[in-house]
Design a protein around this motif. Structure first.
Motif, PDB file in Angstrom:
ATOM      1  N   PHE A  17      17.969  20.444 -37.258  1.00 15.27           N
ATOM      2  CA  PHE A  17      18.094  19.338 -36.311  1.00 15.27           C
ATOM      3  C   PHE A  17      16.804  18.546 -36.213  1.00 15.27           C
ATOM      4  CE2 PHE A  17      18.980  17.244 -32.252  1.00 15.27           C
ATOM      5  CZ  PHE A  17      20.358  17.073 -32.302  1.00 15.27           C
ATOM      6  N   CYS A  64      16.643  22.287 -27.275  1.00 11.59           N
ATOM      7  CA  CYS A  64      16.476  20.917 -27.779  1.00 11.59           C
ATOM      8  C   CYS A  64      16.659  19.935 -26.622  1.00 11.59           C
ATOM      9  CB  CYS A  64      17.496  20.631 -28.888  1.00 11.59           C
ATOM     10  SG  CYS A  64      17.468  18.894 -29.417  1.00 11.59           S
ATOM     11  N   VAL A  65      15.879  18.880 -26.637  1.00 10.85           N
ATOM     12  CA  VAL A  65      15.919  17.866 -25.577  1.00 10.85           C
ATOM     13  C   VAL A  65      17.294  17.198 -25.469  1.00 10.85           C
ATOM     14  CG1 VAL A  65      15.103  15.906 -26.993  1.00 10.85           C
ATOM     15  CG2 VAL A  65      14.496  16.020 -24.572  1.00 10.85           C
ATOM     16  N   TYR A 150      11.330  19.376 -29.773  1.00  9.17           N
ATOM     17  CA  TYR A 150      10.515  18.394 -30.498  1.00  9.17           C
ATOM     18  C   TYR A 150       9.024  18.719 -30.552  1.00  9.17           C
ATOM     19  CZ  TYR A 150       9.788  15.546 -26.080  1.00  9.17           C
ATOM     20  OH  TYR A 150       9.476  15.069 -24.837  1.00  9.17           O
TER      21      TYR A 150
HETATM   22 MO   LIG Z   1      15.329  18.227 -30.577  1.00 11.91          MO
END
Ligand SMILES: [Mo]
Ligand SMILES: Nc1nc2c(c(=O)[nH]1)N[C@H]1C(S)=C(S)[C@@H](COP(=O)(O)O)O[C@H]1N2
Length: 227
Positions: A17, A64-65, A150
């Motif tokens: 991702f 994950c954001v 990230y």
């Molecule tokens: Mo991400």
């Protein structure tokens, strides 16, 4: 059942991702661990020195954001704190506060040194007992479970240690990058309400997973055709 951080949902899968524009960018060296050190420290290369550090195992969740979380991942590697204390600190003259992380696929991010010095931050080279695959950051990546995905840079190529904060030109719009991106505080973006970003980012997840899968399949076919 384990409780999740605010705005996150459990995912059954752990996909390759990232930002869509990175789907087609790949690492150049996935087998040999070697990365460079620079910034306000004299340049040098780290490779075999790393394996002299104690190996650590860690089970941690990955957030994950874009709102998906994969729970209980089994990482193995080296503690960032051990790495910094043994290999960087002896070479320093100034007081480092800020670290820029750079990857083989051109991805970059940054974190305050104090965030990287937390006990659960790893330079990880294994997942589930085997060397990292290309999908998950071979040959070595950062694992910082308290920070959104990230900040968990894959395919580590270079670490820059600075005595002052630097502007890092990243692959995403500047508001998308929170300087710390702590999951518990829901620091999804540097401005704007977190709930808005939950909503905005969640639309893109399926398509992004598909883009990365397609790109990965093409990359593997290409490798095969070269055999
Ligand atoms: Mo991400
Ligand atoms: N080098 C590199 N690191 C990266 C990315 C990337 O595109 N390139 N994407 C980031 C994002 S947004 C996330 S969610 C995680 C995803 O890790 P995974 O591919 O192992 O699931 O990697 C992070 N680190």
């Amino acid at each position: 059942m384990k409780s999740l951080p605010p705005g996150q949902k459990e995912s059954d899968v752990f996909p390759r991702f990232g930002l869509p524009q990175y789907a087609n960018r790949f690492p150049t060296e996935v087998d040999r661990i070697s990365f460079s050190i620079g910034g306000d420290v004299e340049e040098f290369e780290v490779s075999a020195e790393l394996s002299a550090l104690p190996r650590v195992q860690q089970v941690s969740d990955f957030h994950c954001v874009t709102t998906w979380s994969k729970l209980d991942l089994q990482w193995s590697g080296y503690s960032f704190k051990d790495f910094y204390t043994s290999l960087i600190l002896p070479k320093l003259t100034g007081k480092v506060t800020f670290v820029v992380l750079k990857a083989q696929d051109g991805y970059k991010t940054s974190l305050p040194l104090s965030d990287l010095m937390q006990q659960n931050v790893l330079l990880a080279d294994q997942l589930d007992g085997v060397p990292l695959t290309m999908e998950h950051g071979a040959p070595i990546r950062i694992i910082a479970p308290d920070h959104y995905g990230y900040k968990n840079l894959k395919h580590l190529k270079r670490l820059e240690f600075y005595t002052e904060e630097k502007k890092v030109k990243q692959g995403y719009l500047s508001f998308m990058d929170h300087p710390r991106a702590r999951v518990a505080k829901e620091e999804r973006a540097s401005s704007g309400p977190a709930v808005f970003f939950r909503w905005l980012y969640s639309f893109g997840v399926k398509g992004t997973i598909r883009d990365f899968e397609k790109a990965t399949a093409a990359y593997k076919n290409e490798l095969k055709s070269k055999e």
